[in-house]
Scaffold this active site. Structure first.
Site, short mmCIF file in Angstrom:
data_model
loop_
_atom_site.label_atom_id
_atom_site.label_comp_id
_atom_site.label_asym_id
_atom_site.label_seq_id
_atom_site.Cartn_x
_atom_site.Cartn_y
_atom_site.Cartn_z
N GLU A 33 -3.09 -4.77 -3.11
CA GLU A 33 -3.57 -5.77 -4.35
C GLU A 33 -3.62 -5.06 -5.30
O GLU A 33 -3.18 -5.67 -6.35
CB GLU A 33 -4.85 -6.01 -3.64
CG GLU A 33 -5.10 -6.67 -2.17
CD GLU A 33 -5.33 -5.84 -1.11
OE1 GLU A 33 -4.80 -4.86 -1.20
OE2 GLU A 33 -6.38 -6.24 -0.39
N GLU A 93 0.32 5.20 0.80
CA GLU A 93 -0.57 6.13 0.99
C GLU A 93 -0.33 7.50 0.83
O GLU A 93 0.82 7.72 0.32
CB GLU A 93 -0.78 6.00 2.75
CG GLU A 93 -1.49 4.97 3.27
CD GLU A 93 -1.72 4.86 5.04
OE1 GLU A 93 -2.17 4.12 5.43
OE2 GLU A 93 -0.92 5.89 5.45
N CYS A 118 -10.56 -3.28 -4.10
CA CYS A 118 -9.86 -4.25 -4.56
C CYS A 118 -10.59 -5.59 -5.09
O CYS A 118 -10.28 -6.11 -6.11
CB CYS A 118 -9.14 -4.92 -3.61
SG CYS A 118 -7.65 -3.59 -3.26
N CYS A 121 -3.94 0.61 -2.90
CA CYS A 121 -4.00 -0.51 -2.01
C CYS A 121 -2.74 -1.45 -2.40
O CYS A 121 -2.52 -1.38 -3.69
CB CYS A 121 -5.27 -1.29 -2.01
SG CYS A 121 -6.68 -0.44 -1.28
N CYS A 126 -10.19 -4.99 0.47
CA CYS A 126 -11.34 -4.11 0.54
C CYS A 126 -12.33 -4.05 -0.57
O CYS A 126 -12.04 -4.78 -1.78
CB CYS A 126 -10.65 -2.33 0.53
SG CYS A 126 -10.21 -1.68 -1.03
N ASN A 157 0.77 -1.25 0.05
CA ASN A 157 -0.16 0.15 0.11
C ASN A 157 1.03 1.29 0.04
O ASN A 157 2.15 1.21 0.72
CB ASN A 157 -1.04 0.08 1.15
CG ASN A 157 -0.37 -0.20 2.57
OD1 ASN A 157 0.70 -0.74 2.63
ND2 ASN A 157 -1.15 0.43 3.45
#
Ligand code: ZN
Length: 134
Positions: A55, A44, A92, A53, A89, A42
């Site tokens: 993924e 940010e 994703c 993210c 999430c 990830n």
């Protein structure tokens, strides 16, 4: 590639996570149908909505290399020293559905053991490209 081996690659990718705001570091390792593997972490951003993210980072790397068929992805993450599962999430999951069949597996950790669910189980009755009638 075993689930355990793929998870180890996800854990390594997690060490590169950039998560200064949440401290919630995530790593992912994606196995493609040709045996190649792409990892992600990830990333940010101070404008939170611009965060990426792990993924989707892995999927994006793979797609950029021309890959389109994926077998499974290992995902690990959480606060430092936590060992709870880190399910993908909703965004994703939707991205997985763009490329993956129902049997695409998401491998997660629970303590020292691994378990997996399919995208068909994690995102049933989802929006799919077939609905666009293109
Ligand atoms: Zn996500």
């Amino acid at each position: 590639m075993s689930d355990q081996e793929l998870m180890q690659l996800a854990e390594t990718a997690r060490t590169n996570a950039y998560a200064p705001y949440s401290s919630f570091k995530v790593g992912a390792a994606l196995l493609c149908s040709d045996g190649s593997i792409y990892t992600g972490c990830n990333v940010e951003n101070s404008s939170y909505g611009a965060s990426m993210c792990a993924e989707r980072a892995a999927i994006s790397k793979a797609v950029a290399d021309g890959k389109r068929i994926f077998v499974k992805i290992a995902v690990c993450g959480g606060k430092v020293n936590t060992e709870t599962p880190c399910p993908p999430c909703g965004i994703c999951r939707q991205v997985f559905r763009e490329f993956c069949e129902d049997n695409f597996r998401i491998v997660m950790k629970n303590g020292n053991s691994l378990f997996s669910d399919t995208i068909g189980d994690l995102l049933p009755l989802c929006f799919q490209k077939s609905l666009l009638d293109l």
